[in-house]
Design an enzyme around this catalytic site. Structure first.
Site, PDB file in Angstrom:
ATOM      1  N   ASN A 148      31.502  39.457 -19.445  1.00 39.14           N
ATOM      2  CA  ASN A 148      32.314  40.410 -20.216  1.00 39.14           C
ATOM      3  C   ASN A 148      33.233  39.751 -21.246  1.00 39.14           C
ATOM      4  O   ASN A 148      33.472  40.285 -22.318  1.00 39.14           O
ATOM      5  CB  ASN A 148      33.101  41.323 -19.275  1.00 39.14           C
ATOM      6  CG  ASN A 148      34.090  40.579 -18.427  1.00 39.14           C
ATOM      7  OD1 ASN A 148      33.925  39.394 -18.156  1.00 39.14           O
ATOM      8  ND2 ASN A 148      35.132  41.251 -17.990  1.00 39.14           N
ATOM      9  N   GLU A 246      38.141  34.863  -8.790  1.00 38.40           N
ATOM     10  CA  GLU A 246      38.698  35.996  -9.556  1.00 38.40           C
ATOM     11  C   GLU A 246      37.622  37.061  -9.553  1.00 38.40           C
ATOM     12  O   GLU A 246      36.582  36.903 -10.198  1.00 38.40           O
ATOM     13  CB  GLU A 246      39.003  35.567 -10.999  1.00 38.40           C
ATOM     14  CG  GLU A 246      39.988  34.411 -11.143  1.00 38.40           C
ATOM     15  CD  GLU A 246      41.421  34.791 -10.818  1.00 38.40           C
ATOM     16  OE1 GLU A 246      41.693  35.988 -10.580  1.00 38.40           O
ATOM     17  OE2 GLU A 246      42.269  33.881 -10.781  1.00 38.40           O
ATOM     18  N   CYS A 280      37.835  43.437 -16.056  1.00 39.61           N
ATOM     19  CA  CYS A 280      38.229  43.565 -14.658  1.00 39.61           C
ATOM     20  C   CYS A 280      39.574  44.285 -14.504  1.00 39.61           C
ATOM     21  O   CYS A 280      39.864  44.843 -13.467  1.00 39.61           O
ATOM     22  CB  CYS A 280      38.286  42.189 -14.007  1.00 39.61           C
ATOM     23  SG  CYS A 280      39.315  41.042 -14.938  1.00 39.61           S
ATOM     24  N   GLU A 458      45.217  31.773 -10.920  1.00 41.20           N
ATOM     25  CA  GLU A 458      45.131  30.846 -12.051  1.00 41.20           C
ATOM     26  C   GLU A 458      46.181  31.299 -13.057  1.00 41.20           C
ATOM     27  O   GLU A 458      46.899  32.260 -12.827  1.00 41.20           O
ATOM     28  CB  GLU A 458      43.702  30.830 -12.622  1.00 41.20           C
ATOM     29  CG  GLU A 458      42.712  30.214 -11.614  1.00 41.20           C
ATOM     30  CD  GLU A 458      41.300  29.989 -12.153  1.00 41.20           C
ATOM     31  OE1 GLU A 458      41.087  30.075 -13.370  1.00 41.20           O
ATOM     32  OE2 GLU A 458      40.408  29.728 -11.328  1.00 41.20           O
TER      33      GLU A 458
HETATM   34  P1  NDP Z   1      28.414  38.456 -11.247  1.00 40.45           P
HETATM   35  O1  NDP Z   1      29.140  38.276  -9.977  1.00 40.45           O
HETATM   36  O2  NDP Z   1      27.089  39.122 -11.216  1.00 40.45           O
HETATM   37  O3  NDP Z   1      28.173  37.058 -11.959  1.00 40.45           O
HETATM   38  C1  NDP Z   1      29.222  36.161 -12.272  1.00 40.45           C
HETATM   39  C2  NDP Z   1      28.634  34.775 -12.486  1.00 40.45           C
HETATM   40  O4  NDP Z   1      28.144  34.295 -11.241  1.00 40.45           O
HETATM   41  C3  NDP Z   1      27.453  34.744 -13.437  1.00 40.45           C
HETATM   42  O5  NDP Z   1      27.459  33.528 -14.149  1.00 40.45           O
HETATM   43  C4  NDP Z   1      26.276  34.807 -12.475  1.00 40.45           C
HETATM   44  O6  NDP Z   1      25.093  34.311 -13.051  1.00 40.45           O
HETATM   45  C5  NDP Z   1      26.791  33.901 -11.363  1.00 40.45           C
HETATM   46  N1  NDP Z   1      26.142  34.098 -10.067  1.00 40.45           N
HETATM   47  C6  NDP Z   1      25.459  35.169  -9.593  1.00 40.45           C
HETATM   48  N2  NDP Z   1      25.033  34.940  -8.325  1.00 40.45           N
HETATM   49  C7  NDP Z   1      25.479  33.703  -7.980  1.00 40.45           C
HETATM   50  C8  NDP Z   1      25.369  32.892  -6.806  1.00 40.45           C
HETATM   51  N3  NDP Z   1      24.733  33.327  -5.725  1.00 40.45           N
HETATM   52  N4  NDP Z   1      25.933  31.682  -6.811  1.00 40.45           N
HETATM   53  C9  NDP Z   1      26.612  31.230  -7.899  1.00 40.45           C
HETATM   54  N5  NDP Z   1      26.732  31.937  -9.040  1.00 40.45           N
HETATM   55  C10 NDP Z   1      26.184  33.163  -9.090  1.00 40.45           C
HETATM   56  O7  NDP Z   1      29.418  39.216 -12.213  1.00 40.45           O
HETATM   57  P2  NDP Z   1      29.128  39.809 -13.650  1.00 40.45           P
HETATM   58  O8  NDP Z   1      28.653  38.699 -14.544  1.00 40.45           O
HETATM   59  O9  NDP Z   1      28.296  41.026 -13.496  1.00 40.45           O
HETATM   60  O10 NDP Z   1      30.601  40.195 -14.130  1.00 40.45           O
HETATM   61  C11 NDP Z   1      31.212  41.393 -13.807  1.00 40.45           C
HETATM   62  C12 NDP Z   1      32.144  41.236 -12.625  1.00 40.45           C
HETATM   63  O11 NDP Z   1      33.091  40.221 -12.896  1.00 40.45           O
HETATM   64  C13 NDP Z   1      32.954  42.497 -12.353  1.00 40.45           C
HETATM   65  O12 NDP Z   1      32.987  42.744 -10.971  1.00 40.45           O
HETATM   66  C14 NDP Z   1      34.337  42.139 -12.847  1.00 40.45           C
HETATM   67  O13 NDP Z   1      35.376  42.851 -12.225  1.00 40.45           O
HETATM   68  C15 NDP Z   1      34.394  40.681 -12.546  1.00 40.45           C
HETATM   69  N6  NDP Z   1      35.409  40.028 -13.364  1.00 40.45           N
HETATM   70  C16 NDP Z   1      36.563  39.620 -12.773  1.00 40.45           C
HETATM   71  C17 NDP Z   1      37.572  39.056 -13.521  1.00 40.45           C
HETATM   72  C18 NDP Z   1      38.840  38.586 -12.880  1.00 40.45           C
HETATM   73  O14 NDP Z   1      39.539  37.799 -13.509  1.00 40.45           O
HETATM   74  N7  NDP Z   1      39.182  39.019 -11.680  1.00 40.45           N
HETATM   75  C19 NDP Z   1      37.437  38.897 -14.978  1.00 40.45           C
HETATM   76  C20 NDP Z   1      36.176  39.328 -15.482  1.00 40.45           C
HETATM   77  C21 NDP Z   1      35.204  39.886 -14.695  1.00 40.45           C
HETATM   78  P3  NDP Z   1      24.078  35.310 -13.785  1.00 40.45           P
HETATM   79  O15 NDP Z   1      24.841  36.412 -14.389  1.00 40.45           O
HETATM   80  O16 NDP Z   1      23.461  34.444 -14.791  1.00 40.45           O
HETATM   81  O17 NDP Z   1      23.138  35.782 -12.733  1.00 40.45           O
END
Ligand code: NDP
Length: 478
Positions: A148, A246, A280, A458
């Site tokens: 995002n 996060e 988020c 963080e």
């Molecule tokens: P995901 O959890 O699907 O993915 C986050 C990252 O983790 C991506 O790079 C993904 O790779 C990777 N990933 C997925 N599975 C694994 C695994 N088993 N082991 C290690 N890495 C993995 O989140 P989204 O990308 O869909 O992002 C949206 C989410 O992020 C929402 O829930 C949002 O609330 C949260 N978010 C939280 C923030 C915060 O600061 N609290 C800020 C921004 C977003 P790939 O996508 O390539 O599969």
């Protein structure tokens, strides 16, 4: 165009031969092929970080801060390219990519450069001894980021991580790899010592999990969904990796009858729908005090319907496309669920757009009323352009409704009574509250959530704390 990994100061082809096609969310056109890195690629990247660590960790904070400034300078030169790539990759409006993504990516490096330069060694005097607290790097880090806010969040991790003397391997989301690639071009052009920052592309299930599981990784900083965060935590646990998570959110915007109406409408619309609601921190459940409910609701609908949805590259656009077809289906699922759960959709749906965008992922902002605060739509993270409206009368009832979700990331309170705003903030189970504003970020303050929204903090000195180990040296006086 085929992206490459960046390992030991070189752009290298991956070895699995497997690719993901990265699509433009607004048009459905192909942007590039993203490699799915395998165990060999991941291991090479980790080894590169390991080899760079002994030298890099010996640099003084001042020397490392100079490198952070050089990266910031380079990114500043690439400012417009960052904005264009981010807009193409994520579908977000170009104005947002400039003002938020490109700006913050530069600011993150500048901010941590300054903070690290100003670090002081803490001392605690005893009658017969002096204690020093030294902040040593953790070692080799895995930095995993979502789609995002791609470069914004990656730079938020890379800057403090390398600033504190660690070396890292980054894994951006497979859906938005373009600005991570740009960051590697930036560090390559300025000649950052090889191996300090490495990057492997790929999906989470294969590449991401290989990285997190590896026994040579000392710490993981992860931003993403709560379900993924739980998997990351499990695989990191067996080797006691230091972990910062996060995660997701389901944030409340609380509107009191004594609020400044105009400012609150603007603030609640921004908080609900910035980046198409894919932040988020977005306030997706809006609690409105009974006596102004109807008036506020009607003004909110008008304000939302006035937003311009369409071409992300048009300067006038307020709302762009959703990240993927799968994500669009998720929003459609929740819109249908809202009706099943007894809600009424007041506005929103598939917008009418020019032919060029017919294969994109589009949804006009949805506002739902009439749902119980216990309904799934009111409690689960939707992470898109959909908000639910709820009425409240009493503060005690409000607190219960606001806290009835598994998430606890952020929220906003809108009232002219600042004492009430502060008092209420303390009753809300969340990591961050804004009063009469939203997403007003001071980079010095702690950032993170409670409950299922994450572990650790963080931001500012909290980032420096996470990306280092505090060591006590006690010297007995003569
Ligand atoms: P995901 O959890 O699907 O993915 C986050 C990252 O983790 C991506 O790079 C993904 O790779 C990777 N990933 C997925 N599975 C694994 C695994 N088993 N082991 C290690 N890495 C993995 O989140 P989204 O990308 O869909 O992002 C949206 C989410 O992020 C929402 O829930 C949002 O609330 C949260 N978010 C939280 C923030 C915060 O600061 N609290 C800020 C921004 C977003 P790939 O996508 O390539 O599969």
């Amino acid at each position: 165009m085929q992206l490459m990994n960046y390992i030991n100061g070189n752009f290298c082809p991956q070895t699995s031969g497997k690719w993901i096609t990265n699509l433009n969310p607004a048009t459905g056109e192909e942007i590039c092929k993203v490699p799915i890195s395998n165990s060999k690629d991941v291991k090479e990247a980790i080894n590169s970080a390991k080899n760079a660590y002994p030298n890099w960790s010996k640099y003084t904070p001042h020397e490392r801060a100079i490198w952070l400034d050089k990266i910031a300078d380079k990114l500043e030169e690439m400012f417009e390219e960052i904005a264009q790539l981010e807009s193409m990759d994520t579908g977000k409006p170009i104005s947002l990519s400039r003002n938020v993504d490109a700006n913050r990516s530069v600011a993150n490096f500048r901010f941590f450069s300054e903070l690290i330069r100003g670090m002081e060694i803490e001392e605690f005097e005893m009658k017969d001894a002096t204690n020093y607290v030294i902040q040593k790097p953790n070692g080799i880090g895995a930095l995993i980021t979502p789609w995002n806010l791609p470069l914004y969040l990656l730079s938020w991790k890379v800057a403090p991580a390398i600033g504190m003397g660690n070396t890292v391997v980054c894994k951006p989301s497979e859906l938005t790899p373009m600005t991570a690639d740009l960051l590697m071009r930036a560090v390559d052009e300025i000649g950052l010592p090889a191996g300090v920052i490495n990057l492997v592309h790929g999906n989470g299930i294969e590449t991401g999990s290989l990285l997190v599981e590896d026994s040579d990784i000392d710490f993981v900083s992860f931003t993403g969904g709560t379900v993924t965060g739980s998997k990351v935590a499990s695989s990191a646990a067996s080797t006691f990796k230091k972990l910062s998570l996060e995660l997701g959110g389901k944030n409340s915007s609380i509107v009191f009858a004594d609020c400044d109406f105009e400012k609150t409408i603007a603030g609640v619309v921004r908080s609900g729908f910035l980046n198409q609601g894919q932040i988020c921190l977005c306030g997706s459940r809006i609690f409105i005090e009974e006596e102004i409910y109807e008036d506020f609701k009607n003004r909110l609908i008008n304000a939302v319907e006035e937003m311009k949805i369409g071409d992300p590259l048009d300067e006038e656009t307020d709302l762009g496309a959703l990240i993927s077809k799968e994500h669009l289906s998720k929003i459609e699922y929740y819109a249908n669920l809202a009706i099943e759960e007894g809600g009424t959709l007041l506005t929103g749906g598939v917008p009418c757009l020019p032919k060029a965008f017919e294969n994109g992922n589009w949804m006009a902002p949805i506002i739902v009323e009439g749902l119980s605060p216990e309904s799934r739509c009111s409690k689960e993270e939707i992470f898109g352009p959909m908000v639910t409206l709820h009425i409240f009368k009493e503060e005690s009832e409000l607190i219960k409704m606001v806290n009835n979700t598994r998430y606890g990331l952020a929220g906003s309170i809108w009232t002219k009574d600042l004492d009430k705003g502060r008092r209420l903030s303390e009753s809300i189970e969340t990591g961050m509250i804004w009063i009469n504003t939203w997403l007003h970020r001071d980079l010095r303050v702690p950032f993170g959530g409670v409950k299922d929204s994450g572990v650790g903090r963080e931001g500012g000195k909290w980032s420096l704390g996470f990306f280092s180990e505090a060591m006590n040296v006690c010297v007995k006086h003569e």
